[in-house]
Design a protein around this motif. Sequence first.
Motif: not given
Length: 329
Positions: A171-172, A179, A182-183, A190
């Motif tokens: 992901g970005t 980040c 997202v992880e 990320c």
Amino acid sequence: MKGIVLERFGGPEVLEVKDWPEPACPPDGYVIGLKAIGVNFADTVERRGLYRRNQALPYPLGKEASGVVMERGPLAHEFQPGDAVIVVKFDNGCYAQRVSARPDQVLRPPQGLSFHEMAAFGTSYGTAWFAMHELARVRPGESALIQAAAGGVGTAAVSLAASFGCAPVVGTAGGPQKCAFVESLGADACIDYSTRDFKEIVRDLTGGRGIDYCLESVGGQVYEDSLAVLAPLGRLVIIGFSSIRDNYAERIARLHPLTLFQRSISVAGLNADNIQFQANRAVWERLVAHAEEHRIRPRVGAVYPLERAGAAHTAIESRQTMGKVILEP
């Protein structure tokens, strides 16, 4: 009934809650008492009058919500009064306490979700699922790159790719906090786009091969760099251009067909308004079954009362949010 219908286009200040007529129940549809409303980036573009050609006032907002069936028409049979449902209305109207809906706009939610989670599921997970399975035909073991992975559709795409067996899932997002978020959804990595160039990192993570599937919603340089990191037979699905605020036709880079041929890559676009994915019950039921099997729960970010819809829009436009933003009617 309280609701928001635009009487002028502009900034968040145009989002005013007023009294509006009660919705009429369609003969084959329903009236839903709403419990939670999903806010999408597209809502902010519509608010400015830039989403569709010739947007006419008064203009309703709100493409998705969750709630309880209050009334059903004599020709409606799928749901009963009292049933908890998801509403997806690409003709809008969900920034309200109650809404009328056709039968194809009322959907069975995955079991066990709260009303907030149900409101976060409809368009975000529907878009991510349709892009991944109906367009890109992603297979387990393929790599996935999700741009803007901390937003509503981004979080859905990361969760679905990870649970489907994609590897690595990258992901970005902007900043270390996003980040980490997202992880926590299942991404293998990320990349903080505010400090790092994702192209070289993606190549390292894939052993130099590149990405098999990319979901892109940002536009501009991110779009061009996403194309650059596609592997042979890689697929890029475009679902928006959030970094471009006006003059879309002039500011979106052109792609020559020879590029696709020479690199053996594919690029597709997905406008959920056009395809009306919620009307395809077979696709929706596959998504719901997958969510139930893998116990996927949408990540809800900030929650605002309907009267503070302007603050919700401001938070989304300023990239302050993680997960889905919800309004309570």
